[in-house]
Design a protein around this motif. Sequence first.
Motif, mmCIF file in Angstrom:
data_model
loop_
_atom_site.group_PDB
_atom_site.id
_atom_site.type_symbol
_atom_site.label_atom_id
_atom_site.label_comp_id
_atom_site.label_asym_id
_atom_site.label_seq_id
_atom_site.Cartn_x
_atom_site.Cartn_y
_atom_site.Cartn_z
ATOM 1 N N GLY A 50 -3.484 4.111 -4.110
ATOM 2 C CA GLY A 50 -3.048 5.002 -5.180
ATOM 3 C C GLY A 50 -3.769 6.338 -5.143
ATOM 4 O O GLY A 50 -3.163 7.405 -5.318
ATOM 5 N N LEU A 51 -5.070 6.301 -4.901
ATOM 6 C CA LEU A 51 -5.831 7.549 -4.796
ATOM 7 C C LEU A 51 -5.359 8.375 -3.610
ATOM 8 O O LEU A 51 -5.312 9.614 -3.685
ATOM 9 N N LEU A 52 -5.003 7.705 -2.510
ATOM 10 C CA LEU A 52 -4.477 8.430 -1.354
ATOM 11 C C LEU A 52 -3.177 9.136 -1.708
ATOM 12 O O LEU A 52 -2.965 10.308 -1.346
ATOM 13 N N GLY A 53 -2.277 8.445 -2.424
ATOM 14 C CA GLY A 53 -1.026 9.073 -2.815
ATOM 15 C C GLY A 53 -1.236 10.282 -3.698
ATOM 16 O O GLY A 53 -0.622 11.351 -3.489
ATOM 17 N N ALA A 54 -2.112 10.153 -4.702
ATOM 18 C CA ALA A 54 -2.395 11.287 -5.580
ATOM 19 C C ALA A 54 -3.059 12.422 -4.818
ATOM 20 O O ALA A 54 -2.796 13.608 -5.087
ATOM 21 N N ALA A 55 -3.917 12.086 -3.836
ATOM 22 C CA ALA A 55 -4.590 13.128 -3.059
ATOM 23 C C ALA A 55 -3.609 13.888 -2.177
ATOM 24 O O ALA A 55 -3.691 15.129 -2.048
ATOM 25 N N GLY A 103 0.818 -1.215 0.000
ATOM 26 C CA GLY A 103 0.000 0.000 0.000
ATOM 27 C C GLY A 103 0.849 1.261 0.000
ATOM 28 O O GLY A 103 0.555 2.225 -0.710
ATOM 29 N N THR A 104 1.929 1.249 0.776
ATOM 30 C CA THR A 104 2.818 2.411 0.834
ATOM 31 C C THR A 104 3.537 2.624 -0.493
ATOM 32 O O THR A 104 3.699 3.763 -0.955
ATOM 33 N N ALA A 105 3.964 1.524 -1.123
ATOM 34 C CA ALA A 105 4.635 1.639 -2.426
ATOM 35 C C ALA A 105 3.682 2.224 -3.472
ATOM 36 O O ALA A 105 4.094 3.042 -4.314
ATOM 37 N N ILE A 106 2.411 1.819 -3.435
ATOM 38 C CA ILE A 106 1.446 2.349 -4.391
ATOM 39 C C ILE A 106 1.160 3.814 -4.107
ATOM 40 O O ILE A 106 1.002 4.622 -5.042
ATOM 41 N N VAL A 107 1.087 4.191 -2.828
ATOM 42 C CA VAL A 107 0.961 5.614 -2.484
ATOM 43 C C VAL A 107 2.100 6.411 -3.116
ATOM 44 O O VAL A 107 1.891 7.467 -3.735
ATOM 45 N N ALA A 108 3.328 5.885 -2.971
ATOM 46 C CA ALA A 108 4.496 6.586 -3.519
ATOM 47 C C ALA A 108 4.463 6.606 -5.042
ATOM 48 O O ALA A 108 4.773 7.639 -5.664
ATOM 49 N N MET A 109 4.099 5.483 -5.669
ATOM 50 C CA MET A 109 4.097 5.426 -7.130
ATOM 51 C C MET A 109 3.089 6.397 -7.728
ATOM 52 O O MET A 109 3.417 7.181 -8.632
ATOM 53 N N PHE A 110 1.855 6.363 -7.249
ATOM 54 C CA PHE A 110 0.839 7.263 -7.786
ATOM 55 C C PHE A 110 1.164 8.720 -7.477
ATOM 56 O O PHE A 110 0.962 9.604 -8.317
ATOM 57 N N VAL A 164 12.265 8.651 -11.436
ATOM 58 C CA VAL A 164 11.264 7.700 -11.908
ATOM 59 C C VAL A 164 11.843 6.295 -11.992
ATOM 60 O O VAL A 164 11.179 5.307 -11.631
ATOM 61 N N THR A 165 13.080 6.182 -12.427
ATOM 62 C CA THR A 165 13.706 4.868 -12.564
ATOM 63 C C THR A 165 13.932 4.201 -11.211
ATOM 64 O O THR A 165 13.558 3.043 -10.990
ATOM 65 N N VAL A 166 14.549 4.930 -10.289
ATOM 66 C CA VAL A 166 14.872 4.357 -8.978
ATOM 67 C C VAL A 166 13.596 4.087 -8.177
ATOM 68 O O VAL A 166 13.442 3.025 -7.553
ATOM 69 N N THR A 167 12.667 5.038 -8.189
ATOM 70 C CA THR A 167 11.415 4.842 -7.457
ATOM 71 C C THR A 167 10.602 3.709 -8.063
ATOM 72 O O THR A 167 10.012 2.890 -7.347
ATOM 73 N N GLY A 168 10.551 3.641 -9.398
ATOM 74 C CA GLY A 168 9.848 2.541 -10.051
ATOM 75 C C GLY A 168 10.459 1.194 -9.703
ATOM 76 O O GLY A 168 9.739 0.205 -9.492
ATOM 77 N N LEU A 169 11.784 1.135 -9.633
ATOM 78 C CA LEU A 169 12.468 -0.091 -9.239
ATOM 79 C C LEU A 169 12.052 -0.516 -7.837
ATOM 80 O O LEU A 169 11.702 -1.681 -7.591
#
Length: 531
Positions: free
Chosen positions: A428-433, A296-303, A386-391
């Motif tokens: 993901g919505l939380l991260g974007a918000a 969940g935290t990774a998806i928050v960061a990705m979005f 983007v590369t490092v965070t995506g990894l």
Amino acid sequence: MTLEMDPLAHTADTASTRAEPMCLGRWRRRLVLLTLCAAAFMISWDTAMHSIAVQTLLRQLGDRPNIAISQWLPAAHVLTYVGLLLVGGALADRLGAKRVMVGGYLVYLVGTAIHLAVPETPIALLIGRVAIGAGSAAVLPATLAMVVLVYGEGSRRARAVTAWAGCSAAGVMLTLLITAVVLNQVYWPNAMAGLTVVNLLVLFGVLAIVPAVPADPASPVDWPAVVTMTLSGGFLALALYQAPKWGWTSPGFAIALGIGAVLAVVAAAIRRGGSLPHDWLLSAEPRVRLVMLALGTAIVAMFGMVFLVIQYLQVLGGRVPVVAGLALFLPACLATAIGAKLGAALQRAGWVVAAVIIGSTAIMDGLAIGLTAGEPGDLAPLVVMVTVTGLGCALVLGIALEVVSAVHPASRTGIPWAAQLMLVQLSGLLGAAIVGGLVERGYQARFVVPADVLAIGGAGIGRDPVGDGVRAVALADDQLGAPLGVAVRNAFVSGYRDGLLAIIAVVAAVVVVMLVASVLARKSNAAPQNR
């Protein structure tokens, strides 16, 4: 009809009895996996595009006859998708995963056809976006359910799930490239038409390659709990999607969040079996809870990161945004593939906790590199971020899905996968918000209206969203556009950095929680041995 009373315990017990995969040849199985990964890639892109990019792009491009109604189009897609995920999972279990994938894709394509046929009619577009969201909610959990059916259990299923995870993460990153294409003055329906052709090819692949799955009418579905959780997901998605616009302390946000939370509690209270999203954080075994928290935290960061990069492209992307989009997407896509593979390898080596900490640290490192960006056309820090965070995000995603996959049963996995996908999408919505609210607040607080613009009544520009500011710069003449552009850039960079710092703080806090939980778990396990 009898339903299991302890869904997660039942799932673990069922998974312990080994199931044989479908009788398919080696190459046929690989083609099936490729088709399922292609579907996951395209659907993940579509949901991310509507969750993150469309709203701010509408502000900048301003090519809708009624912008107020048009702003609700991506919201309708997101609410429909999140709300109907559990229904899609239930249908995959009952009707068969292939039937639901084909049906979902047909609904999805009907929605895109409406969008392409009447691109300037808001009500028709609203109907189209609802259809696209509903189709996506049917397809995505069905792809994961089919992976389990095709590969059975064991290492082959784990590797297949890892491939699915990498393609899904790459689909989110595709948002960067499509955004750049649209910013390069490509009319959005034209871009959508090209992507529709790709989706048609994927549908043909599903029809020709994916094996049929018999219906299972006896599959237990607790419809009252599913419907209640569907409503809960819709309200929670509404609250998070509108949080940057309404404000975190506004009555609208509090009401939507409160209704969603109450409905989630009601769903948990009335359910007689099955899986709900919060089970995977509250009721699962400790290792599953840990990886779901990390996921969940990774998806928050990705979005959150993708949202910031999209707005960065709007404000500072340079004269040829599509070049910037390619420079960002290609290494990010490669990084997600490597990250998912690396995460799966670390998980199989038994380094689950260490691996999620490594992945979370990579996420923070990538976001910290993004803090150095801020000059027009300077993409190097952004590409590295983007590369490092995506990894890091894909590494955590690969670990989490392998761990979770191991506790799934050998069949009837549509609802459990759908419950996890709902949790992921809400994250993901939380991260974007989070980043969306901070960018807007920082932008508006630090925007200084140039004297030339102020003299002609432009004081209100600083109170508008970032997309409106970019549009104002594009419409201004050379004399006013230059100072206004500098003011917009300076104000945005401040908000952009606030958003990055907030996401770094969230990830750091979760890392501390995971470390403390790991230490406590070790002490708890060591205590009986010492006795």
